[in-house]
Design a protein around this motif. Structure first.
Motif, PDB file in Angstrom:
ATOM      1  N   GLU A 189       0.830  -1.202   0.000  1.00 47.40           N
ATOM      2  CA  GLU A 189       0.000   0.000   0.000  1.00 47.40           C
ATOM      3  C   GLU A 189       0.867   1.257   0.000  1.00 47.40           C
ATOM      4  OE1 GLU A 189      -3.242   0.460   3.054  1.00 47.40           O
ATOM      5  OE2 GLU A 189      -3.691  -1.543   2.231  1.00 47.40           O
ATOM      6  N   ARG A 190       1.894   1.206   0.853  1.00 51.88           N
ATOM      7  CA  ARG A 190       2.791   2.367   0.975  1.00 51.88           C
ATOM      8  C   ARG A 190       3.392   2.754  -0.368  1.00 51.88           C
ATOM      9  NH1 ARG A 190       7.943   2.491   5.226  1.00 51.88           N
ATOM     10  NH2 ARG A 190       9.003   4.332   4.384  1.00 51.88           N
ATOM     11  N   PHE A 191       3.703   1.737  -1.207  1.00 55.85           N
ATOM     12  CA  PHE A 191       4.342   2.043  -2.484  1.00 55.85           C
ATOM     13  C   PHE A 191       3.361   1.960  -3.667  1.00 55.85           C
ATOM     14  CE2 PHE A 191       7.698   0.593   0.410  1.00 55.85           C
ATOM     15  CZ  PHE A 191       8.344   1.815   0.523  1.00 55.85           C
ATOM     16  N   HIS A 192       2.077   1.965  -3.328  1.00 58.81           N
ATOM     17  CA  HIS A 192       1.011   2.011  -4.343  1.00 58.81           C
ATOM     18  C   HIS A 192       1.175   0.933  -5.407  1.00 58.81           C
ATOM     19  CE1 HIS A 192       0.280   5.825  -2.451  1.00 58.81           C
ATOM     20  NE2 HIS A 192       1.503   6.201  -2.724  1.00 58.81           N
ATOM     21  N   ILE A 193       1.365  -0.294  -4.972  1.00 61.85           N
ATOM     22  CA  ILE A 193       1.536  -1.388  -5.936  1.00 61.85           C
ATOM     23  C   ILE A 193       0.176  -2.025  -6.226  1.00 61.85           C
ATOM     24  CG2 ILE A 193       2.757  -3.555  -6.428  1.00 61.85           C
ATOM     25  CD1 ILE A 193       4.512  -0.990  -5.879  1.00 61.85           C
ATOM     26  N   PRO A 194      -0.268  -1.938  -7.497  1.00 59.70           N
ATOM     27  CA  PRO A 194      -1.610  -2.456  -7.835  1.00 59.70           C
ATOM     28  C   PRO A 194      -1.605  -3.972  -8.017  1.00 59.70           C
ATOM     29  CG  PRO A 194      -0.582  -1.526  -9.780  1.00 59.70           C
ATOM     30  CD  PRO A 194       0.421  -1.375  -8.677  1.00 59.70           C
ATOM     31  N   GLY A 240      18.706  -3.088  -8.613  1.00 62.11           N
ATOM     32  CA  GLY A 240      17.374  -2.808  -8.128  1.00 62.11           C
ATOM     33  C   GLY A 240      16.709  -1.785  -9.006  1.00 62.11           C
ATOM     34  N   ASP A 241      15.583  -1.296  -8.538  1.00 63.46           N
ATOM     35  CA  ASP A 241      14.771  -0.399  -9.346  1.00 63.46           C
ATOM     36  C   ASP A 241      13.850   0.396  -8.449  1.00 63.46           C
ATOM     37  OD1 ASP A 241      14.556   0.158 -12.091  1.00 63.46           O
ATOM     38  OD2 ASP A 241      14.500  -1.986 -12.498  1.00 63.46           O
ATOM     39  N   SER A 242      13.069   1.272  -9.081  1.00 61.02           N
ATOM     40  CA  SER A 242      12.009   1.950  -8.335  1.00 61.02           C
ATOM     41  C   SER A 242      10.915   0.919  -8.042  1.00 61.02           C
ATOM     42  CB  SER A 242      11.441   3.082  -9.175  1.00 61.02           C
ATOM     43  OG  SER A 242      10.799   2.527 -10.304  1.00 61.02           O
ATOM     44  N   VAL A 281      16.887  -4.518  -5.082  1.00 61.86           N
ATOM     45  CA  VAL A 281      16.543  -3.539  -4.043  1.00 61.86           C
ATOM     46  C   VAL A 281      15.449  -2.589  -4.545  1.00 61.86           C
ATOM     47  CG1 VAL A 281      17.478  -1.580  -2.749  1.00 61.86           C
ATOM     48  CG2 VAL A 281      18.856  -3.651  -3.067  1.00 61.86           C
ATOM     49  N   ASN A 282      14.493  -2.313  -3.683  1.00 60.62           N
ATOM     50  CA  ASN A 282      13.458  -1.317  -3.971  1.00 60.62           C
ATOM     51  C   ASN A 282      14.009   0.057  -3.563  1.00 60.62           C
ATOM     52  OD1 ASN A 282      11.312   0.441  -3.896  1.00 60.62           O
ATOM     53  ND2 ASN A 282      10.028  -0.808  -2.549  1.00 60.62           N
ATOM     54  N   PHE A 283      14.473   0.812  -4.554  1.00 60.34           N
ATOM     55  CA  PHE A 283      15.109   2.095  -4.246  1.00 60.34           C
ATOM     56  C   PHE A 283      14.103   3.154  -3.803  1.00 60.34           C
ATOM     57  CE2 PHE A 283      18.808   0.218  -6.204  1.00 60.34           C
ATOM     58  CZ  PHE A 283      19.835   0.764  -5.452  1.00 60.34           C
ATOM     59  N   THR A 284      12.843   2.989  -4.215  1.00 59.19           N
ATOM     60  CA  THR A 284      11.819   3.922  -3.726  1.00 59.19           C
ATOM     61  C   THR A 284      11.712   3.808  -2.203  1.00 59.19           C
ATOM     62  OG1 THR A 284      10.629   3.548  -5.783  1.00 59.19           O
ATOM     63  CG2 THR A 284       9.411   4.640  -4.020  1.00 59.19           C
ATOM     64  N   ALA A 285      11.816   2.577  -1.710  1.00 62.28           N
ATOM     65  CA  ALA A 285      11.722   2.356  -0.252  1.00 62.28           C
ATOM     66  C   ALA A 285      12.888   3.026   0.470  1.00 62.28           C
ATOM     67  CB  ALA A 285      11.693   0.863   0.050  1.00 62.28           C
ATOM     68  N   LEU A 286      14.093   2.925  -0.109  1.00 64.68           N
ATOM     69  CA  LEU A 286      15.261   3.550   0.533  1.00 64.68           C
ATOM     70  C   LEU A 286      15.099   5.072   0.555  1.00 64.68           C
ATOM     71  CD1 LEU A 286      18.352   1.556  -0.858  1.00 64.68           C
ATOM     72  CD2 LEU A 286      17.092   1.209   1.264  1.00 64.68           C
ATOM     73  N   LEU A 287      14.676   5.622  -0.587  1.00 71.35           N
ATOM     74  CA  LEU A 287      14.506   7.071  -0.684  1.00 71.35           C
ATOM     75  C   LEU A 287      13.440   7.560   0.305  1.00 71.35           C
ATOM     76  CD1 LEU A 287      14.827   9.834  -2.013  1.00 71.35           C
ATOM     77  CD2 LEU A 287      13.339   9.066  -3.867  1.00 71.35           C
ATOM     78  N   LYS A 363      21.812   0.615  -9.786  1.00 75.83           N
ATOM     79  CA  LYS A 363      21.368   1.969  -9.464  1.00 75.83           C
ATOM     80  C   LYS A 363      22.280   2.587  -8.407  1.00 75.83           C
ATOM     81  CE  LYS A 363      17.885   1.496 -12.252  1.00 75.83           C
ATOM     82  NZ  LYS A 363      18.025   0.084 -12.585  1.00 75.83           N
ATOM     83  N   VAL A 364      22.427   3.896  -8.538  1.00 72.74           N
ATOM     84  CA  VAL A 364      23.204   4.650  -7.563  1.00 72.74           C
ATOM     85  C   VAL A 364      22.251   5.646  -6.917  1.00 72.74           C
ATOM     86  CG1 VAL A 364      25.165   6.210  -7.239  1.00 72.74           C
ATOM     87  CG2 VAL A 364      25.262   4.430  -8.994  1.00 72.74           C
ATOM     88  N   LEU A 365      22.083   5.521  -5.628  1.00 71.55           N
ATOM     89  CA  LEU A 365      21.212   6.451  -4.905  1.00 71.55           C
ATOM     90  C   LEU A 365      22.083   7.275  -3.963  1.00 71.55           C
ATOM     91  CD1 LEU A 365      18.330   7.418  -4.016  1.00 71.55           C
ATOM     92  CD2 LEU A 365      18.443   5.659  -2.240  1.00 71.55           C
ATOM     93  N   ILE A 366      21.945   8.591  -4.063  1.00 60.72           N
ATOM     94  CA  ILE A 366      22.693   9.460  -3.145  1.00 60.72           C
ATOM     95  C   ILE A 366      21.697  10.367  -2.432  1.00 60.72           C
ATOM     96  CG2 ILE A 366      24.552  11.128  -2.883  1.00 60.72           C
ATOM     97  CD1 ILE A 366      25.793  10.114  -5.430  1.00 60.72           C
ATOM     98  N   LEU A 367      21.686  10.271  -1.111  1.00 54.97           N
ATOM     99  CA  LEU A 367      20.853  11.145  -0.295  1.00 54.97           C
ATOM    100  C   LEU A 367      21.755  12.130   0.422  1.00 54.97           C
ATOM    101  CD1 LEU A 367      18.407   8.517   1.275  1.00 54.97           C
ATOM    102  CD2 LEU A 367      18.155   9.835  -0.815  1.00 54.97           C
ATOM    103  N   LYS A 368      21.201  13.308   0.718  1.00 51.81           N
ATOM    104  CA  LYS A 368      22.063  14.274   1.395  1.00 51.81           C
ATOM    105  C   LYS A 368      21.305  15.075   2.448  1.00 51.81           C
ATOM    106  CE  LYS A 368      21.499  18.181  -1.672  1.00 51.81           C
ATOM    107  NZ  LYS A 368      22.103  18.992  -2.679  1.00 51.81           N
TER     108      LYS A 368
END
Ligand SMILES: C[S@@+](CC[C@H](N)C(=O)[O-])C[C@H]1O[C@@H](n2cnc3c(N)ncnc32)[C@H](O)[C@@H]1O
Length: 369
Positions: A189-194, A240-242, A281-287, A363-368
């Motif tokens: 639900e959190r990631f709106h997966i139909p 991984g992906d979104s 990896v679900n990168f949307t979850a990490l973000l 994927k490369v995810l950078i948070l700041k």
């Protein structure tokens, strides 16, 4: 058939408690003290092991990481002490090569750089890490999060079920149990997966530890004082992906994979403790988890683009000019021929890192903050 101590432990546990979730199985297979794949400390990485990573393939990857860290150091105003913590660092090859690169290419940055390593093989679990007196400005990881244990769900009879591990004919086997209201349903639900619109038999993995890891890693970066959050970056590289890409009908059977001596296997219940098991990896979850802690998105891109942005082809060109001039000057000579082969090899390695159908699609995810 000779059973390993881990197989005994698993069978005993299931006999006593009944079926366990796949997540519990994977946790034991990878992390059971004294027996799990990641804690027994055998050589599993590199060419002789079960898998190889970008770090194994070329120093270029480390040099790009070095330039990335140097940029971050500059953007923070070139602090005299610049702490970098690498989680899941394995043998420390990336760290070694980054520092080696910095010592010659960026001495001022090198003098500030304090690069530390952590890996579960040495008793440092990335989910419960403490740094005490060490203040990291960057926390980075390459192919760490894909190793965390995952739940597996499957759609059957219009409802989601969870994959459990049980015993059939004396062997470990899968079984499905209906999913009750709880964190897994909430996750979709959190990631709106139909998932309701997906066909029967659709499977997916859910890595709840990845979210916990991002929460804790963010807290480690930001520090204990909520009014004076520290500045810095988190870099996570992985396949991984979104959420939208990952949880789709295109990935009808999910992304779980096992590796034994470089061979891909679809039998995660075989050889527990002896083979690597991973999931995308679900990168949307990490973000999302990072944002909830007060971090912002700095970059989300493919490894291919990130390597290009951090100068991989410029470096390749430089190496060509510096060390392979003989190819243009006297290609037919023995020296020229050797140089040509070396050059092809080098280019091949860079291609492997940037290949859009392979590691380049990481994927490369950078948070700041
Ligand atoms: C695929 S390897 C990657 C190693 C290295 N980062 C590289 O790029 O070559 C995954 C590493 O993560 C470590 N690891 C797995 N789970 C971990 C955890 N929960 N905490 C810390 N390290 C972990 C493993 O021991 C292993 O060294």
């Amino acid at each position: 058939m000779q059973l390993s101590s881990l197989q005994h432990a698993l069978l005993e546990r299931i006999q006593q408690q009944g079926a366990i979730t796949f997540e519990e199985y994977m946790r034991m297979a990878l992390y059971e003290p004294g027996a799990g794949y990641y804690v027994t400390g055998q050589a599993k990485m590199g060419w002789e092991g079960d898998y190889y990573t970008s770090t194994d393939i070329a120093d270029f990857f480390a040099h790009c990481m070095g330039r990335q860290l140097q940029q971050m150091w500059e953007s923070l105003g070139k602090p005299a002490h610049f702490g970098v913590l690498e989680q899941g660092a394995g043998r420390g090859d990336l760290a070694k090569e980054v520092q080696q690169w910095a010592s010659t290419a960026a001495p001022e940055f090198h003098a500030a750089l304090d690069y530390r390593l952590a890996d579960i093989t040495f008793g440092q679990d990335a989910l419960s890490i403490r740094t005490d007196d060490f203040i990291p400005s960057v926390i980075l990881s390459n192919e760490l999060v894909d190793a965390f244990p995952v739940h597996i769900v499957e759609k059957q009879d219009e409802a989601l079920h969870e994959v459990y591990v049980t015993i059939q004919n004396g062997r470990l086997a899968e079984t499905l149990q209906p999913l009750e209201d709880g964190p897994l349903l909430a996750y979709f639900e959190r990631f709106h997966i139909p998932w309701q619109t997906f066909p029967s038999g659709w499977r997916a993995e859910v890595n709840l530890d990845a979210i916990t890891w991002m929460e804790r890693t963010s807290q480690l970066l930001l520090g204990p004082n909520p009014k004076r959050k520290r500045r810095g970056f988190i870099i996570a590289i992985d396949y991984g992906d979104s959420a939208r890409e990952l949880y789709s009908t295109e990935r009808y059977r999910g992304t779980l994979a096992s590796y034994y001596q470089h061979q891909f296997s679809e039998r995660p219940l075989a050889r527990p403790g002896e083979q690597d098991i991973t999931a995308h990896v679900n990168f949307t979850a990490l973000l999302d988890a990072g944002r909830q802690q007060g971090l912002r998105l700095h970059k989300y891109t493919t490894q291919r683009k990130w390597l290009m942005e951090t100068g991989i082809y410029e470096e390749l060109e430089q190496v060509h000019q510096q060390h392979f001039g003989i190819i243009d000057q006297n290609r037919a000579s023995d020296q020229g021929q050797v140089a040509l082969l070396q050059w092809y090899n080098l280019r091949q390695r860079v291609s492997a890192l940037t290949d859009p159908r392979g590691m380049g699609d990481f994927k490369v995810l950078i948070l700041k903050r």
